[in-house]
Design a protein around this motif. Structure first.
Motif, PDB file in Angstrom:
ATOM      1  N   GLU B  38      24.054  28.714 -19.775  1.00 38.73           N
ATOM      2  CA  GLU B  38      25.328  28.502 -19.104  1.00 38.73           C
ATOM      3  C   GLU B  38      25.819  27.099 -19.420  1.00 38.73           C
ATOM      4  OE1 GLU B  38      25.588  30.857 -15.194  1.00 38.73           O
ATOM      5  OE2 GLU B  38      23.447  30.398 -15.400  1.00 38.73           O
ATOM      6  N   GLN B  80      28.664  41.584 -14.975  1.00 43.38           N
ATOM      7  CA  GLN B  80      29.328  40.857 -13.901  1.00 43.38           C
ATOM      8  C   GLN B  80      29.845  39.513 -14.409  1.00 43.38           C
ATOM      9  OE1 GLN B  80      29.623  42.366 -10.755  1.00 43.38           O
ATOM     10  NE2 GLN B  80      28.857  44.074 -12.022  1.00 43.38           N
ATOM     11  N   THR B  81      30.732  38.895 -13.642  1.00 48.45           N
ATOM     12  CA  THR B  81      31.288  37.597 -14.063  1.00 48.45           C
ATOM     13  C   THR B  81      30.185  36.552 -14.215  1.00 48.45           C
ATOM     14  OG1 THR B  81      31.766  37.077 -11.751  1.00 48.45           O
ATOM     15  CG2 THR B  81      33.549  38.018 -13.050  1.00 48.45           C
ATOM     16  N   GLY B  82      29.133  36.672 -13.443  1.00 52.77           N
ATOM     17  CA  GLY B  82      28.019  35.725 -13.551  1.00 52.77           C
ATOM     18  C   GLY B  82      27.229  35.866 -14.835  1.00 52.77           C
ATOM     19  N   ASP B  83      27.520  36.909 -15.597  1.00 52.02           N
ATOM     20  CA  ASP B  83      26.839  37.083 -16.887  1.00 52.02           C
ATOM     21  C   ASP B  83      27.533  36.304 -17.998  1.00 52.02           C
ATOM     22  OD1 ASP B  83      26.343  40.559 -16.018  1.00 52.02           O
ATOM     23  OD2 ASP B  83      24.913  38.889 -15.826  1.00 52.02           O
TER      24      ASP B  83
END
Lengths: 115, 108
Positions: B38, B80-83
């Motif tokens: 990230e 998901q957006t967290g990916d």
């Protein structure tokens, strides 16, 4: 949290200077590897230390050197810094036999900027 | 020589499956890895597969290995957006060789 800590987190140096980056490996891990990650690139292997001995080296000049201490923490030293040395330097520790175990845990890295 | 190649970008709709592909060259690789990075962070090991396996499933992640073609893929179900991150494929023999990473973006 991987248990691998690197210091400092950020560093600015001038071309020609020398720098030392530090890595504390996860408890019980005896192998530390260092990687250089330039912007937009994947990490490039610099070298690996296993039980205080260098155990493999990538295509980096001799001005990149390292140490591993009896507690398995490690240092990466870079002499005669060049602008292209600007990168994120990552340390990874594992509990291996000098190769790579299934899990190598990476620290957050040290962002080095050479100006 | 050792080389790992990945496509640079992938965009998927939230809730769909993402499939990130990778090819590698070293047939002696013992482990093949997928790492996630990230922004501003180090590398997080997502999953790995041993070279004598064809498939490994771990919750939303499925890794497929075609050793004959030296092709590795990572499927993320229900993205998901967290990916959103950069995903690195890596092979290991005596050291880990990373690809250049695939940037996964999620659209609503």
């Amino acid at each position: 949290e991987t248990g691998v800590t690197q210091s400092p987190t950020h560093l600015i140096k001038t071309r020609g200077q020398q720098v030392t980056l530090r890595c504390s490996s996860q408890s019980g891990h005896n192998t530390v590897s260092w990687y250089q990650q330039a912007l937009g690139q994947g990490p490039q292997f610099i070298f690996q230390y296993y039980r205080e001995e260098e155990n493999g080296r990538g295509n980096f000049p001799p001005r990149f050197s390292g140490l591993q201490f009896p507690n398995y923490s490690s240092e990466l030293n870079v002499n005669a810094l060049e602008l292209d040395d600007s990168a994120l330097y990552l340390c990874a520790s594992s509990d291996g036999t000098g190769g790579w175990n299934t899990e190598a845990f990476f620290g957050q890295g040290t962002r080095l900027t050479v100006v | 020589g050792e080389d790992v190649e990945q496509s640079l970008f992938l965009s998927v709709r939230e809730g769909d499956s993402s499939v990130i592909n990778c090819t590698y060259t070293d047939s002696s690789s013992t482990y093949l890895y997928w790492y996630k990075q990230e922004p501003g962070a180090g590398l997080q090991l997502l999953t790995y597969i041993f070279s004598n396996m064809d498939m490994k499933q771990d919750q939303r992640l499925t890794v497929l290995l075609n050793k004959k073609d030296k092709h590795l893929s990572l499927r993320i179900a229900d993205t998901q957006t967290g990916d959103s991150a950069i995903y690195f494929c890596a092979e290991s023999a005596s050291k880990i060789i990373f690809g250049s990473g695939t940037r996964l973006s999620i659209r609503p």
